[in-house]
Design an enzyme around this catalytic site. Sequence first.
Site, PDB file in Angstrom:
ATOM      1  N   ARG A 114     -33.168  23.766  50.753  1.00 50.82           N
ATOM      2  CA  ARG A 114     -33.943  23.986  49.672  1.00 50.82           C
ATOM      3  C   ARG A 114     -35.407  24.495  50.000  1.00 50.82           C
ATOM      4  O   ARG A 114     -36.452  24.381  49.390  1.00 50.82           O
ATOM      5  CB  ARG A 114     -34.299  22.617  48.797  1.00 50.82           C
ATOM      6  CG  ARG A 114     -32.902  22.196  48.168  1.00 50.82           C
ATOM      7  CD  ARG A 114     -33.331  21.015  47.182  1.00 50.82           C
ATOM      8  NE  ARG A 114     -31.926  20.455  46.738  1.00 50.82           N
ATOM      9  CZ  ARG A 114     -31.283  19.452  47.372  1.00 50.82           C
ATOM     10  NH1 ARG A 114     -31.614  18.751  48.402  1.00 50.82           N
ATOM     11  NH2 ARG A 114     -30.364  19.253  46.458  1.00 50.82           N
ATOM     12  N   LYS A 136     -41.763  38.206  47.093  1.00 46.81           N
ATOM     13  CA  LYS A 136     -40.350  38.611  46.406  1.00 46.81           C
ATOM     14  C   LYS A 136     -39.321  38.497  47.499  1.00 46.81           C
ATOM     15  O   LYS A 136     -39.585  39.430  48.685  1.00 46.81           O
ATOM     16  CB  LYS A 136     -40.464  39.888  45.952  1.00 46.81           C
ATOM     17  CG  LYS A 136     -41.215  39.997  44.335  1.00 46.81           C
ATOM     18  CD  LYS A 136     -40.778  41.391  43.845  1.00 46.81           C
ATOM     19  CE  LYS A 136     -41.679  41.724  42.588  1.00 46.81           C
ATOM     20  NZ  LYS A 136     -41.695  42.626  41.665  1.00 46.81           N
ATOM     21  N   GLU A 178     -46.246  54.092  49.236  1.00 48.78           N
ATOM     22  CA  GLU A 178     -46.736  52.718  48.225  1.00 48.78           C
ATOM     23  C   GLU A 178     -47.988  52.550  48.356  1.00 48.78           C
ATOM     24  O   GLU A 178     -48.809  51.994  47.418  1.00 48.78           O
ATOM     25  CB  GLU A 178     -45.727  51.542  48.974  1.00 48.78           C
ATOM     26  CG  GLU A 178     -44.607  51.741  48.731  1.00 48.78           C
ATOM     27  CD  GLU A 178     -43.711  51.380  47.399  1.00 48.78           C
ATOM     28  OE1 GLU A 178     -44.661  51.237  46.448  1.00 48.78           O
ATOM     29  OE2 GLU A 178     -42.613  51.201  47.412  1.00 48.78           O
ATOM     30  N   LYS A 214     -53.048  44.522  46.832  1.00 49.59           N
ATOM     31  CA  LYS A 214     -51.690  43.916  46.272  1.00 49.59           C
ATOM     32  C   LYS A 214     -52.071  42.248  46.260  1.00 49.59           C
ATOM     33  O   LYS A 214     -51.468  41.586  45.405  1.00 49.59           O
ATOM     34  CB  LYS A 214     -50.537  43.856  47.548  1.00 49.59           C
ATOM     35  CG  LYS A 214     -49.336  43.169  47.174  1.00 49.59           C
ATOM     36  CD  LYS A 214     -48.164  43.909  47.245  1.00 49.59           C
ATOM     37  CE  LYS A 214     -47.069  42.997  46.831  1.00 49.59           C
ATOM     38  NZ  LYS A 214     -45.721  43.382  47.113  1.00 49.59           N
ATOM     39  N   GLU A 224     -44.693  38.337  38.047  1.00 51.90           N
ATOM     40  CA  GLU A 224     -44.607  39.584  37.373  1.00 51.90           C
ATOM     41  C   GLU A 224     -44.323  39.420  35.800  1.00 51.90           C
ATOM     42  O   GLU A 224     -43.374  39.810  35.322  1.00 51.90           O
ATOM     43  CB  GLU A 224     -43.436  40.354  37.827  1.00 51.90           C
ATOM     44  CG  GLU A 224     -43.504  41.724  37.592  1.00 51.90           C
ATOM     45  CD  GLU A 224     -42.578  42.489  38.510  1.00 51.90           C
ATOM     46  OE1 GLU A 224     -42.455  42.721  39.553  1.00 51.90           O
ATOM     47  OE2 GLU A 224     -41.896  43.369  37.772  1.00 51.90           O
ATOM     48  N   ARG A 228     -48.760  42.505  37.499  1.00 50.03           N
ATOM     49  CA  ARG A 228     -47.835  42.696  38.514  1.00 50.03           C
ATOM     50  C   ARG A 228     -46.952  44.055  38.548  1.00 50.03           C
ATOM     51  O   ARG A 228     -46.465  44.715  39.259  1.00 50.03           O
ATOM     52  CB  ARG A 228     -47.055  41.501  39.444  1.00 50.03           C
ATOM     53  CG  ARG A 228     -46.295  42.037  40.505  1.00 50.03           C
ATOM     54  CD  ARG A 228     -46.049  40.518  41.314  1.00 50.03           C
ATOM     55  NE  ARG A 228     -45.275  40.900  42.635  1.00 50.03           N
ATOM     56  CZ  ARG A 228     -45.027  40.122  43.407  1.00 50.03           C
ATOM     57  NH1 ARG A 228     -45.412  38.819  43.488  1.00 50.03           N
ATOM     58  NH2 ARG A 228     -44.527  40.348  44.737  1.00 50.03           N
ATOM     59  N   ASN A 232     -44.965  48.482  40.241  1.00 48.78           N
ATOM     60  CA  ASN A 232     -43.777  49.002  39.910  1.00 48.78           C
ATOM     61  C   ASN A 232     -44.112  50.678  39.470  1.00 48.78           C
ATOM     62  O   ASN A 232     -43.094  51.543  38.999  1.00 48.78           O
ATOM     63  CB  ASN A 232     -42.875  48.516  38.791  1.00 48.78           C
ATOM     64  CG  ASN A 232     -42.406  47.203  39.417  1.00 48.78           C
ATOM     65  OD1 ASN A 232     -42.147  47.280  40.439  1.00 48.78           O
ATOM     66  ND2 ASN A 232     -42.264  46.352  38.360  1.00 48.78           N
ATOM     67  N   HIS A 235     -41.778  53.778  39.856  1.00 47.31           N
ATOM     68  CA  HIS A 235     -40.517  53.243  40.154  1.00 47.31           C
ATOM     69  C   HIS A 235     -39.568  53.235  39.368  1.00 47.31           C
ATOM     70  O   HIS A 235     -38.314  53.322  39.468  1.00 47.31           O
ATOM     71  CB  HIS A 235     -40.755  51.562  40.638  1.00 47.31           C
ATOM     72  CG  HIS A 235     -41.399  51.138  42.076  1.00 47.31           C
ATOM     73  ND1 HIS A 235     -42.301  51.735  42.473  1.00 47.31           N
ATOM     74  CD2 HIS A 235     -40.699  50.816  43.106  1.00 47.31           C
ATOM     75  CE1 HIS A 235     -42.826  51.511  43.453  1.00 47.31           C
ATOM     76  NE2 HIS A 235     -41.782  50.769  43.988  1.00 47.31           N
ATOM     77  N   HIS A 239     -36.588  54.688  40.937  1.00 47.28           N
ATOM     78  CA  HIS A 239     -35.271  53.853  41.132  1.00 47.28           C
ATOM     79  C   HIS A 239     -34.037  54.722  40.639  1.00 47.28           C
ATOM     80  O   HIS A 239     -32.762  54.804  41.288  1.00 47.28           O
ATOM     81  CB  HIS A 239     -35.172  52.796  40.470  1.00 47.28           C
ATOM     82  CG  HIS A 239     -35.944  51.637  41.238  1.00 47.28           C
ATOM     83  ND1 HIS A 239     -36.339  50.284  40.562  1.00 47.28           N
ATOM     84  CD2 HIS A 239     -36.180  51.319  42.504  1.00 47.28           C
ATOM     85  CE1 HIS A 239     -37.038  49.723  41.621  1.00 47.28           C
ATOM     86  NE2 HIS A 239     -36.982  50.264  42.705  1.00 47.28           N
ATOM     87  N   HIS A 252     -36.904  55.118  50.021  1.00 52.03           N
ATOM     88  CA  HIS A 252     -37.381  54.404  48.834  1.00 52.03           C
ATOM     89  C   HIS A 252     -38.835  55.150  48.400  1.00 52.03           C
ATOM     90  O   HIS A 252     -39.006  55.481  47.335  1.00 52.03           O
ATOM     91  CB  HIS A 252     -37.444  52.995  49.143  1.00 52.03           C
ATOM     92  CG  HIS A 252     -38.315  52.430  47.957  1.00 52.03           C
ATOM     93  ND1 HIS A 252     -37.750  52.042  46.651  1.00 52.03           N
ATOM     94  CD2 HIS A 252     -39.418  51.719  48.012  1.00 52.03           C
ATOM     95  CE1 HIS A 252     -38.596  51.452  46.001  1.00 52.03           C
ATOM     96  NE2 HIS A 252     -39.749  51.318  46.694  1.00 52.03           N
TER      97      HIS A 252
HETATM   98  N1  GLY Z   1     -43.001  45.501  45.710  1.00 56.82           N
HETATM   99  C1  GLY Z   1     -43.680  45.326  44.207  1.00 56.82           C
HETATM  100  C2  GLY Z   1     -43.949  43.858  44.058  1.00 56.82           C
HETATM  101  O1  GLY Z   1     -44.142  43.315  45.368  1.00 56.82           O
HETATM  102  O2  GLY Z   1     -44.057  43.400  43.060  1.00 56.82           O
END
Ligand code: GLY
Length: 339
Positions: A114, A136, A178, A214, A224, A228, A232, A235, A239, A252
Amino acid sequence: MSVLQLDLGADSYDIVIERGALQRAGELLNLDRKVLVLTDNGVPAEYAQTVASQAKDGYVFTVPQGEDSKSIPTFSRVLSEMLRLGFSRKDAVVAVGGGVVGDLAGFAASAYMRGIDFYNIPTTVLSQVDSSIGGKTAVNLDGIKNIVGAFYQPKKVLVDLDLLATLPDRQISNGLAEAVKMSLTSDKELFELFEKGNIKENMDEIITRSLMIKKAVVEQDEKEQGLRRILNFGHTIGHGVESFEHLNGLYHGECVALGMIPMVSDELRPRLIKVLESLRLPTSVELNADEVYAAMTHDKKGEGDSVTVTTVSKPGTFTMKKVQFKDLYPMIQMIGRSV
Ligand code: GLY
């Protein structure tokens, strides 16, 4: 050395930016326990070994390089290895690698008993500026990227720019896409730094400024729910391009570079294209707009027939708006050379 503190209450942690931090991992992290150092076979093997040798009881676990390792079977192999080695709740996982390794290691750490401590030592520009912070973690399932995962914050992140020395130029540009993304939405001066060139000399500043952006975004919106989503930027179409089967050769960041072009104002577009060209990132690509469109509408961030996108009219500013997918079709054509 500089240290940024990502402030998330009880889940706060330091991001240590220091050349040579890898050699000091034993001082900077708590490795006085069992430690699984997860890496891949594209990362110089001595990086993971350097960390494991500073642990009281260190083990290196190496997965094959590439997106295929972000899978349930590999995730399961990592957990089985920890179980076999007798890892307890007090032990730790350290990621030494790029985004794939970080996502896999973080998710394994979140699930084992856990949740056990997780540290990240990113070794690519892309993971140093973006994926290693913010918590993430995920694996892919049935061809859908990042569909199984958790928000699970590391206990500390070590950003050692010396680890970038072995990266091919194309990988460096891949990560810098990025950083360009973050400069466009949030830091005019950083964008201007890209316009000036001298990227290699300014790498420390580029990485630090990107991490500051960030950090500020994640502090305001960890899960998000809103802000946040600016991370994206580029993206949605990116994507779509990335999933388009014939284009799997693109990285990417290269897809994100393409995806940003239609999302900036007509005035800004020539400036962005110049920056991308100076970084040898693609500004157009052979594609079948129908197939990219189909892939894009399957993106999990879609809300029915619409999606929230970020657009930028001037560097350092952004607008978020909900658009119909069909309105993005002409934008795909903007970056496409038909096949
Ligand atoms: N790479 C996008 C984020 O961390 O939200």
